[in-house]
Design a protein around this motif. Structure first.
Motif, mmCIF file in Angstrom:
data_model
loop_
_atom_site.group_PDB
_atom_site.id
_atom_site.type_symbol
_atom_site.label_atom_id
_atom_site.label_comp_id
_atom_site.label_asym_id
_atom_site.label_seq_id
_atom_site.Cartn_x
_atom_site.Cartn_y
_atom_site.Cartn_z
ATOM 1 N N VAL A 79 0.833 -1.215 0.000
ATOM 2 C CA VAL A 79 0.000 0.000 0.000
ATOM 3 C C VAL A 79 0.865 1.261 0.000
ATOM 4 C CG1 VAL A 79 -1.739 1.332 1.269
ATOM 5 C CG2 VAL A 79 -1.919 -1.167 1.156
ATOM 6 N N ASP A 80 1.759 1.370 0.994
ATOM 7 C CA ASP A 80 2.477 2.642 1.159
ATOM 8 C C ASP A 80 3.709 2.765 0.276
ATOM 9 O OD1 ASP A 80 0.679 3.699 2.875
ATOM 10 O OD2 ASP A 80 1.746 3.132 4.702
ATOM 11 N N VAL A 81 4.436 1.673 0.077
ATOM 12 C CA VAL A 81 5.653 1.769 -0.743
ATOM 13 C C VAL A 81 5.306 1.680 -2.229
ATOM 14 C CG1 VAL A 81 7.944 0.789 -1.215
ATOM 15 C CG2 VAL A 81 7.041 0.791 1.125
ATOM 16 N N GLN A 82 4.427 0.757 -2.571
ATOM 17 C CA GLN A 82 4.117 0.542 -3.994
ATOM 18 C C GLN A 82 2.829 1.236 -4.443
ATOM 19 O OE1 GLN A 82 6.374 -0.616 -5.838
ATOM 20 N NE2 GLN A 82 7.699 -1.312 -4.166
ATOM 21 N N GLY A 83 2.059 1.758 -3.534
ATOM 22 C CA GLY A 83 0.881 2.550 -3.908
ATOM 23 C C GLY A 83 -0.281 1.744 -4.467
ATOM 24 N N ILE A 101 3.047 11.723 7.786
ATOM 25 C CA ILE A 101 4.493 11.762 7.521
ATOM 26 C C ILE A 101 5.033 10.332 7.300
ATOM 27 C CG2 ILE A 101 6.746 12.299 8.563
ATOM 28 C CD1 ILE A 101 5.334 14.698 9.957
ATOM 29 N N THR A 102 4.554 9.433 8.107
ATOM 30 C CA THR A 102 5.016 8.035 7.973
ATOM 31 C C THR A 102 4.686 7.501 6.581
ATOM 32 O OG1 THR A 102 4.613 7.684 10.325
ATOM 33 C CG2 THR A 102 4.827 5.718 8.968
ATOM 34 N N ARG A 103 3.475 7.773 6.168
ATOM 35 C CA ARG A 103 3.083 7.300 4.835
ATOM 36 C C ARG A 103 3.931 7.963 3.750
ATOM 37 N NH1 ARG A 103 -2.536 8.223 1.595
ATOM 38 N NH2 ARG A 103 -1.687 10.333 1.630
ATOM 39 N N LYS A 104 4.235 9.236 3.959
ATOM 40 C CA LYS A 104 5.049 9.974 2.983
ATOM 41 C C LYS A 104 6.463 9.392 2.913
ATOM 42 C CE LYS A 104 6.592 14.750 2.169
ATOM 43 N NZ LYS A 104 6.651 16.087 2.809
ATOM 44 N N VAL A 105 7.022 9.083 4.085
ATOM 45 C CA VAL A 105 8.364 8.490 4.120
ATOM 46 C C VAL A 105 8.381 7.186 3.320
ATOM 47 C CG1 VAL A 105 10.067 7.397 5.633
ATOM 48 C CG2 VAL A 105 8.988 9.518 6.343
ATOM 49 N N LEU A 106 7.379 6.368 3.582
ATOM 50 C CA LEU A 106 7.324 5.071 2.896
ATOM 51 C C LEU A 106 7.103 5.247 1.389
ATOM 52 C CD1 LEU A 106 5.217 3.133 5.548
ATOM 53 C CD2 LEU A 106 7.606 2.713 4.958
ATOM 54 N N HIS A 107 6.290 6.238 1.072
ATOM 55 C CA HIS A 107 5.998 6.465 -0.333
ATOM 56 C C HIS A 107 7.251 6.906 -1.091
ATOM 57 C CE1 HIS A 107 3.590 7.308 -3.844
ATOM 58 N NE2 HIS A 107 4.104 8.543 -3.910
ATOM 59 N N TYR A 108 8.104 7.650 -0.379
ATOM 60 C CA TYR A 108 9.317 8.135 -1.035
ATOM 61 C C TYR A 108 10.500 7.186 -0.838
ATOM 62 C CZ TYR A 108 7.153 12.467 -2.467
ATOM 63 O OH TYR A 108 6.348 13.390 -3.087
ATOM 64 N N ALA A 109 10.203 6.030 -0.377
ATOM 65 C CA ALA A 109 11.289 5.030 -0.269
ATOM 66 C C ALA A 109 11.880 4.827 -1.659
ATOM 67 C CB ALA A 109 10.733 3.728 0.263
ATOM 68 N N PRO A 110 13.221 4.912 -1.748
ATOM 69 C CA PRO A 110 13.848 4.810 -3.079
ATOM 70 C C PRO A 110 13.433 3.530 -3.818
ATOM 71 C CG PRO A 110 15.455 5.385 -1.409
ATOM 72 C CD PRO A 110 14.219 5.027 -0.679
ATOM 73 N N LYS A 111 13.114 3.716 -5.063
ATOM 74 C CA LYS A 111 12.786 2.551 -5.900
ATOM 75 C C LYS A 111 14.095 1.971 -6.442
ATOM 76 C CE LYS A 111 8.324 3.172 -5.519
ATOM 77 N NZ LYS A 111 8.419 4.060 -4.345
ATOM 78 N N ILE A 112 14.174 0.684 -6.409
ATOM 79 C CA ILE A 112 15.397 -0.002 -6.815
ATOM 80 C C ILE A 112 15.302 -0.400 -8.288
ATOM 81 C CG2 ILE A 112 17.001 -1.870 -6.231
ATOM 82 C CD1 ILE A 112 16.329 0.044 -3.898
ATOM 83 N N LYS A 113 16.373 -0.082 -9.017
ATOM 84 C CA LYS A 113 16.383 -0.477 -10.436
ATOM 85 C C LYS A 113 16.583 -1.994 -10.527
ATOM 86 C CE LYS A 113 18.826 3.640 -11.787
ATOM 87 N NZ LYS A 113 20.189 4.079 -12.151
ATOM 88 N N VAL A 114 15.861 -2.606 -11.450
ATOM 89 C CA VAL A 114 16.044 -4.050 -11.607
ATOM 90 C C VAL A 114 17.442 -4.319 -12.165
ATOM 91 C CG1 VAL A 114 13.632 -4.725 -11.854
ATOM 92 C CG2 VAL A 114 14.892 -3.982 -13.850
ATOM 93 N N PRO A 115 18.144 -5.284 -11.594
ATOM 94 C CA PRO A 115 19.521 -5.542 -12.046
ATOM 95 C C PRO A 115 19.570 -6.149 -13.446
ATOM 96 C CG PRO A 115 18.844 -7.160 -10.399
ATOM 97 C CD PRO A 115 17.736 -6.181 -10.501
#
Lengths: 203, 282
Positions: A147-151, B48-62
């Motif tokens: 939900v929160d990381v992947q939306g 804020i917690t949700r925002k932090v998680l939402h902005y968690a860096p997305k990892i490029k597929v190797p």
């Protein structure tokens, strides 16, 4: 060709059609696996196994959200892998330099366009999030990641974890509170816009 | 110290954050956030917690995870998975032990006399088979020498013992004299021959040395009956000879099956045991 057609062709054994779906969802699958495991190598294995499993089981997909169905396979694969690791704990292989020093900025996290300050900030944020996620139980972790990381929306997540919507809402709320408590511990390490209020944490 | 929100209230705030509440609930939560500081702080921190998680860096597929035909056509690993192999190995080991112990107990339970009887019977049986057939042939070859054998039928049916047979020497001599009509008669009983089993004697293995010529007198009306009884006797004795070897054959077959089963289960237990060990290591 839309997603439904690609799924239909894949059901008929068209590997190329399925590979189009793979390309569409591999970022999501890999990132979910990475957040579940906290280890890129394990995430890679899980993602590949999940796609193989999805192709073999594609005939069991009876419609609905393909994304949710695929995420269920990924999370199940992650769960199996975590159980296996619990049975046979291993030491995670951190990227190291020639002098055996841990690389703080692995290549898969670097962005050539950003400043060193931003890179450090992002790494610290990533590290804080992953540490807090690792402390969560699997069922809470899965939901907060989807939900929160992947939306993803609630109904897709409910389908992915095979739980009622009410359970998803309840677990998400509890997972957010746990994450909040954990992230507070990182305090100054987080970017200023992400810092939690020192007062007003109520449960 | 601020009051704490209940779990249900936090769930409402969390759902409100994701716009998952109905109109009425939404209005109630909005008013609470505006009026109550506790609700307001809790809501801000959740946001804020949700925002932090939402902005968690997305990892490029190797790499790409597209599938190749050989990846999806390879044999499924489920059959050789650790739990399956462990189960099969356990069942095979238990069955092997049961069959082994059961077979051992069955053989151990057989009395020695039974085994000895079986062995002696087999020897006698083999002797009969080897000796009986030529004699029948020789009797058939004796043209015009249809000897009266009325006494032989009751003797065969009663399964007389060797000792009793010795007491009936005269009867036997009467019945079998036809073979030796031309030979001089002798009253001396042949103990060696009389010690043979009744069945063997009936089949013609016991050859009497004395055969009174007077007994050769046979009335014609009795000939058919005698022939019939002779045929019956031969059939009966043949049947007895067939039944016993058949039982022995069945027993041998069962023993062979048990031995094969033991080997198969033993090999299966060993193979699955090794595979289980290898699967666990992997």
């Amino acid at each position: 060709m839309d997603e439904t057609e690609m799924v239909q062709y894949a059901k008929e054994g068209d590997l190329d059609a399925f590979n189009r779906l793979v390309l569409e969802y591999q970022d999501l699958a890999f990132n979910v696996a990475y957040r579940l495991m906290g280890d890129p190598a394990a995430a890679e294995d899980i993602t590949q196994d999940a796609f193989i499993s999805a192709y073999r089981k594609i005939n069991s997909f009876k419609g609905g959200s393909f994304k949710a169905w695929l995420m269920r396979i990924v999370t199940n694969a992650g769960y199996d892998e975590l159980r296996k690791l619990k049975r046979r704990p291993t030491v995670a292989l951190e990227p190291v330099t020639n002098e055996d020093e841990e690389i703080e900025s692995p290549v898969w996290l670097t962005d050539p366009g950003e400043t060193p300050e931003h890179t450090i900030e992002r790494e610290e944020l990533n590290s804080a999030i992953q540490n807090c996620l690792n402390d969560l139980d699997f069922e809470f972790k899965t939901i907060v990641i989807l939900v929160d990381v992947q939306g993803m929306n609630y109904s897709e997540v409910a389908q992915a974890v095979s739980k009622p919507l009410g359970t998803v809402k309840s677990r998400l709320a509890r997972a957010r509170i746990k994450m909040q408590d954990c992230l507070r511990g990182f305090g100054e390490l987080l970017p200023s816009s992400f810092r939690l209020e020192s007062e007003g944490l109520n449960r | 110290m601020k009051k704490q929100l209940k779990q249900k209230e936090i769930e409402l705030l969390s759902a409100y954050l994701d716009n998952q509440l109905s109109g009425k609930e939404k209005l109630r939560v909005e008013s609470k956030i505006q009026e109550d500081e506790t609700w307001k702080f809790a809501f801000n921190n959740l946001k804020i917690t949700r925002k932090v998680l939402h902005y968690a860096p997305k990892i490029k597929v190797p790499r790409n995870f597209t599938l190749r035909p050989e990846m999806v056509n390879s044999k499924r690993r489920s059959f050789t998975s650790y739990p399956t192999m462990r189960l099969v190995s356990s069942i095979a080991s238990i069955l092997f032990a049961l069959v082994f112990v059961g077979d051992f107990m069955y053989k151990g339970a057989l009395p020695v006399s039974d085994v000895a009887n079986q062995v002696s019977f087999s020897s006698a049986d083999l002797a009969e088979e080897s000796a009986g057939e030529p004699m029948v042939a020789s009797m058939d070859d004796a043209d015009g020498m249809e000897a009266p054998q009325e006494e032989m039928a009751p003797a065969a049916e009663a399964e007389i013992s060797a000792d009793e047979a010795l007491g009936n020497d005269q009867d036997q001599a009467d019945s079998l004299e036809s073979n030796d009509v031309a030979e001089p008669s002798s009253d001396t009983p042949n103990l060696q021959e009389n010690s043979e089993t009744p069945a063997a004697r009936i089949a013609g293995t016991a050859i009497p040395t004395d055969a009174p010529e007077t007994d050769i007198q046979v009335e014609d009306e009795d000939t058919e009956d005698e022939n019939q009884s002779d045929t019956d006797l031969q059939n009966k004795s043949g049947l007895e000879e067939e039944i016993e070897p058949k039982n022995l054959g069945n027993e041998n077959r069962i023993n062979n099956i048990i031995t094969l089963t033991k080997w198969a289960l033993g090999i299966l237990a060993i193979i699955t045991g090794i595979q289980t060990f290898r699967t666990r290591r992997n």
